[in-house]
Scaffold this motif. Structure first.
Motif, PDB file in Angstrom:
ATOM      1  N   GLU A 188     -21.265   0.971  -8.905  1.00  0.00           N
ATOM      2  CA  GLU A 188     -19.888   0.457  -9.031  1.00  0.00           C
ATOM      3  C   GLU A 188     -19.023   1.660  -8.487  1.00  0.00           C
ATOM      4  O   GLU A 188     -17.678   1.570  -8.532  1.00  0.00           O
ATOM      5  N   LEU A 189     -19.495   2.677  -8.294  1.00  0.00           N
ATOM      6  CA  LEU A 189     -18.864   3.958  -7.909  1.00  0.00           C
ATOM      7  C   LEU A 189     -17.770   3.729  -6.595  1.00  0.00           C
ATOM      8  O   LEU A 189     -16.659   3.949  -6.648  1.00  0.00           O
ATOM      9  N   PRO A 190     -18.296   2.822  -5.452  1.00  0.00           N
ATOM     10  CA  PRO A 190     -17.225   2.750  -4.521  1.00  0.00           C
ATOM     11  C   PRO A 190     -15.846   2.158  -4.911  1.00  0.00           C
ATOM     12  O   PRO A 190     -14.841   2.647  -4.426  1.00  0.00           O
ATOM     13  N   GLY A 191     -16.152   1.097  -5.789  1.00  0.00           N
ATOM     14  CA  GLY A 191     -14.685   0.507  -6.247  1.00  0.00           C
ATOM     15  C   GLY A 191     -13.989   1.391  -7.033  1.00  0.00           C
ATOM     16  O   GLY A 191     -12.745   1.314  -6.893  1.00  0.00           O
ATOM     17  N   ARG A 192     -14.864   2.032  -8.046  1.00  0.00           N
ATOM     18  CA  ARG A 192     -13.971   2.998  -9.062  1.00  0.00           C
ATOM     19  C   ARG A 192     -13.285   4.227  -8.207  1.00  0.00           C
ATOM     20  O   ARG A 192     -12.107   4.613  -8.423  1.00  0.00           O
ATOM     21  N   LEU A 193     -13.954   4.623  -7.270  1.00  0.00           N
ATOM     22  CA  LEU A 193     -13.524   5.716  -6.453  1.00  0.00           C
ATOM     23  C   LEU A 193     -12.402   5.358  -5.679  1.00  0.00           C
ATOM     24  O   LEU A 193     -11.228   6.164  -5.637  1.00  0.00           O
ATOM     25  N   GLU A 194     -12.183   4.222  -5.148  1.00  0.00           N
ATOM     26  CA  GLU A 194     -10.988   3.674  -4.552  1.00  0.00           C
ATOM     27  C   GLU A 194      -9.883   3.592  -5.552  1.00  0.00           C
ATOM     28  O   GLU A 194      -8.682   3.867  -4.943  1.00  0.00           O
ATOM     29  N   GLN A 195      -9.979   3.011  -6.670  1.00  0.00           N
ATOM     30  CA  GLN A 195      -8.799   3.491  -7.742  1.00  0.00           C
ATOM     31  C   GLN A 195      -8.289   4.662  -7.703  1.00  0.00           C
ATOM     32  O   GLN A 195      -7.238   4.933  -7.822  1.00  0.00           O
ATOM     33  N   VAL A 196      -9.292   5.703  -7.840  1.00  0.00           N
ATOM     34  CA  VAL A 196      -8.911   7.224  -7.966  1.00  0.00           C
ATOM     35  C   VAL A 196      -8.042   7.334  -6.761  1.00  0.00           C
ATOM     36  O   VAL A 196      -7.037   8.200  -6.694  1.00  0.00           O
ATOM     37  N   LEU A 197      -8.566   7.312  -5.525  1.00  0.00           N
ATOM     38  CA  LEU A 197      -7.838   7.724  -4.152  1.00  0.00           C
ATOM     39  C   LEU A 197      -6.399   6.886  -4.144  1.00  0.00           C
ATOM     40  O   LEU A 197      -5.587   7.774  -3.892  1.00  0.00           O
ATOM     41  N   ALA A 198      -6.414   5.873  -4.485  1.00  0.00           N
ATOM     42  CA  ALA A 198      -5.293   4.978  -4.415  1.00  0.00           C
ATOM     43  C   ALA A 198      -4.048   5.684  -5.526  1.00  0.00           C
ATOM     44  O   ALA A 198      -3.098   5.881  -4.962  1.00  0.00           O
ATOM     45  N   VAL A 199      -4.617   6.308  -6.676  1.00  0.00           N
ATOM     46  CA  VAL A 199      -3.916   6.966  -7.461  1.00  0.00           C
ATOM     47  C   VAL A 199      -3.189   8.279  -6.710  1.00  0.00           C
ATOM     48  O   VAL A 199      -1.931   8.597  -6.937  1.00  0.00           O
ATOM     49  N   LEU A 200      -4.091   8.966  -6.415  1.00  0.00           N
ATOM     50  CA  LEU A 200      -3.849  10.324  -5.828  1.00  0.00           C
ATOM     51  C   LEU A 200      -2.746   9.965  -4.493  1.00  0.00           C
ATOM     52  O   LEU A 200      -1.920  10.895  -4.340  1.00  0.00           O
ATOM     53  N   TYR A 201      -3.208   9.127  -3.787  1.00  0.00           N
ATOM     54  CA  TYR A 201      -2.088   8.831  -2.488  1.00  0.00           C
ATOM     55  C   TYR A 201      -1.030   8.318  -3.021  1.00  0.00           C
ATOM     56  O   TYR A 201       0.027   9.009  -2.346  1.00  0.00           O
ATOM     57  N   LEU A 202      -0.932   7.590  -4.142  1.00  0.00           N
ATOM     58  CA  LEU A 202       0.391   7.285  -4.319  1.00  0.00           C
ATOM     59  C   LEU A 202       1.109   8.319  -5.040  1.00  0.00           C
ATOM     60  O   LEU A 202       2.302   8.585  -4.696  1.00  0.00           O
ATOM     61  N   VAL A 203       0.739   9.164  -5.573  1.00  0.00           N
ATOM     62  CA  VAL A 203       1.323  10.457  -6.477  1.00  0.00           C
ATOM     63  C   VAL A 203       1.833  11.203  -5.140  1.00  0.00           C
ATOM     64  O   VAL A 203       2.852  11.967  -5.060  1.00  0.00           O
ATOM     65  N   PHE A 204       0.866  11.348  -4.016  1.00  0.00           N
ATOM     66  CA  PHE A 204       1.227  12.414  -2.997  1.00  0.00           C
ATOM     67  C   PHE A 204       2.622  11.713  -2.370  1.00  0.00           C
ATOM     68  O   PHE A 204       3.330  12.283  -1.919  1.00  0.00           O
ATOM     69  N   ASN A 205       2.233  10.380  -1.834  1.00  0.00           N
ATOM     70  CA  ASN A 205       3.555   9.539  -1.070  1.00  0.00           C
ATOM     71  C   ASN A 205       4.936   9.782  -1.964  1.00  0.00           C
ATOM     72  O   ASN A 205       6.076   9.836  -1.351  1.00  0.00           O
ATOM     73  N   GLU A 206       4.725   9.330  -3.358  1.00  0.00           N
ATOM     74  CA  GLU A 206       5.845   9.571  -3.986  1.00  0.00           C
ATOM     75  C   GLU A 206       6.753  10.765  -3.909  1.00  0.00           C
ATOM     76  O   GLU A 206       8.055  10.902  -3.722  1.00  0.00           O
ATOM     77  N   GLY A 207       5.996  11.812  -3.514  1.00  0.00           N
ATOM     78  CA  GLY A 207       6.771  13.150  -3.412  1.00  0.00           C
ATOM     79  C   GLY A 207       6.912  13.374  -2.055  1.00  0.00           C
ATOM     80  O   GLY A 207       8.204  13.938  -1.607  1.00  0.00           O
TER      81      GLY A 207
END
Lengths: 116, 437
Positions: free
Chosen positions: B206-225
């Motif tokens: 399940e790691l690939p799908g779950r890692l995608e969630q983590v990366l999406a969160v970090l990318y969103l944080v970065f972009n927001e700033g």
């Protein structure tokens, strides 16, 4: 942990309507899944429900007044068509179990309140 | 605790910069503060992560860590920093934990086991100098980014718990009321507890799908700033560095995940050029007009190396491709000299993996540079319906039409873009174009 799984979908469930070969096959798959998961001890109990046109809603207000109306309590595109009580380690196992449901459906997972 | 809010890694995970900072002898006080801030940020999350695992209680874990930090911030500046700050904090938190648990009936049964586990972690941290020994932060990250939580909750919880941002800072960064953020965090923790969300790193399957969630969160944080304008609150702009810090933490914890490295490389390639994006008056400077001599070329080279490392792992993904596109721009001496053939080829592959209209729009802009505005306009055509309400689609189309001398059409589509965006810097740019001709 025990969870209730509410199984919802549009109301043309395999068991209703004209029994085409596709519907019969889908129904067989669901029965097979149910059987397998019951034997493994993960599904404790559950039922398929009659379609929502058979539903009756009873509302009781704080003063104790009761009204009875025809139909389910929410009108929606997807109606609850069945439920299962499952017993698994955690939400991840519940999600993985429910993801194996052998037909298209929307499934809501809710932990039940237990008193120990 | 204002100190923790300032607990940013001043070097933003860039080892070169950290060395340069350390070499400045004239500001010992600021140096101690920076080191302290970095330690606090690093150890706070690590401590919370381990205590959550052992105590199975998020609230209590965070309270204990907060208390230990208060003691540390009183004593460290006076007595100097301990050699192993993590183990010091853990020992302080441990004594308090045992005190608290003894008085609480809910823990009485597990007290022995908890005490033992706390001792185990403490000794492992002390022996190894604390470096990545018993690091439970991966569990913490994956739990904060569990798909059963809403994206807003994932973001708020990750920033608060893993990065240690205070709730008001999260609220300011996302332009939402403090009470909203506080409620999101409380509800998320409640759901984790009551819905039985496990505290673990997902298994391989399940790691690939779950890692995608983590990366999406970090990318969103970065972009927001990163997308915040120069006039925005500092908390908002700093979010880009928080995102990069989180990504660098993830890469340290999962050094063999090329997409995580790709995301970090992309963030650093952007950050290395962030100062060139705004003129002194706060107005937006687009890529063709940016002064490339102001870019941090050392940081660009480091990030590029990082990306190369990810690409060598042979598991390509959308973040690595995006980073590779950014790298084409960041390593080119001029806008005209950009390797547009490579950029278009990378967009082609990105479009295969993530066929979204926004990727197709960016690909069309690269095509304009490679094969001219005519072909780019043709490539935009099929996106018209899906991007009808996206201001950048109209702004880009306006620029292409101008290059073809179709000024009236350009003005019309630019007016549409203007009506669709509230971002002051972008509005100003569009207004200038409309005023010029």
């Amino acid at each position: 942990m025990k969870y209730m799984v509410l199984i919802a979908g549009p109301e043309d469930a395999p068991s209703s309507g004209t029994p085409t070969p596709e519907r019969m096959a889908a129904y067989q798959r669901i029965l097979g899944w149910w059987d397998e998961q019951s034997k493994s001890g993960k599904v404790l109990e559950g039922y398929e429900l009659q379609p929502s046109l058979t539903a009756t809603t009873v509302r009781r207000d704080e003063a104790g007044n009761v009204t009875v109306t025809d139909g389910p309590f929410v009108e929606a595109k997807e109606m609850v068509g069945g439920y299962a009580i499952i017993d698994v380690a955690d939400l991840d196992e519940a999600i993985s179990l429910v993801s194996g449901w052998p037909s298209s459906a929307t499934l809501e997972i809710r932990p039940v309140v237990t008193r120990d | 605790m204002a100190f923790i809010r300032d607990a940013r890694d001043p070097a933003c995970g860039d080892p070169g910069l950290r060395e340069r900072l350390a070499a400045v002898p004239s500001e010992p006080r600021a140096l101690i503060d920076a080191r302290l801030a970095e330690t606090v940020r690093e150890e706070r999350g690590r401590l919370v992560a381990s205590l959550v695992r052992i105590l199975r209680d998020w609230e209590l874990a965070e309270e204990l860590v907060q208390e230990a930090l208060v003691v540390a911030l009183e004593t460290w500046p006076r007595d100097g920093m301990p050699r192993n700050p993590g183990a010091w904090l853990l020992t302080t938190a441990r004594h308090r934990a045992i005190d608290r648990l003894r008085r609480d009936a809910r823990y009485r049964e597990r007290l022995g086991i908890i005490g033992e586990e706390l001792r185990d972690v403490t000794s492992s941290w002390s022996e190894t100098g604390g470096v990545l020994a018993q690091d439970d932060r991966l569990r913490l990250i994956f739990t904060c980014c569990h798909p059963a939580l809403s994206r807003e909750a994932q973001v708020a919880l990750t920033l608060r718990t893993v990065a240690g941002l205070e709730t008001p800072a999260v609220a300011k960064a996302f332009l939402v009321p403090e009470a909203t953020v506080a409620q999101r965090i409380v509800r998320a923790k409640r759901k984790i507890r009551d819905a039985g969300i496990p505290y673990r790193v997902p298994e391989a399957a399940e790691l690939p799908g779950r890692l995608e969630q983590v990366l999406a969160v970090l990318y969103l944080v970065f972009n927001e700033g990163y997308l915040a304008s120069a006039g925005d609150a500092a908390e908002r702009r700093d979010l880009a560095r928080d995102g990069a810090w989180l990504a660098s933490l993830l890469v340290r914890l999962m050094p063999d995940e090329p997409e995580a490295i790709g995301l970090l490389a992309m963030m650093r390639l952007h950050l290395a050029r962030a100062d060139a994006r705004f003129a002194a008056d706060g107005s937006l400077v687009l890529l063709p007009e940016q002064d490339r001599s102001t870019w941090d070329h050392d940081a660009i080279a480091n990030a590029h190396e990082l990306l190369e490392r990810a690409l060598r792992m042979g598991r390509i993904g959308p973040y690595q491709l995006q980073a590779a596109i950014v790298a084409c721009h960041a390593t080119s001496a001029s806008y005209a000299g950009t390797d547009w053939g490579e950029v278009v080829a990378l967009y082609d592959r990105l479009l295969e993996l993530t066929p979204t209209p926004v990727v197709a729009l960016n690909r069309a802009l690269a095509i304009a540079e490679l094969r001219g505005p005519d072909e780019a306009l043709a490539a935009l055509e099929p996106l018209a319906a899906r991007l009808a309400d996206y201001h950048l689609y109209h702004a880009a189309r306006g620029l292409l039409l101008r290059r073809l001398g179709r000024i009236e059409e350009a003005r019309e589509t630019e007016r549409r873009a203007l009506a669709l965006t509230a971002n002051p810097a972008e509005r100003r740019l569009l207004e200038e174009r409309l005023a010029a001709s």
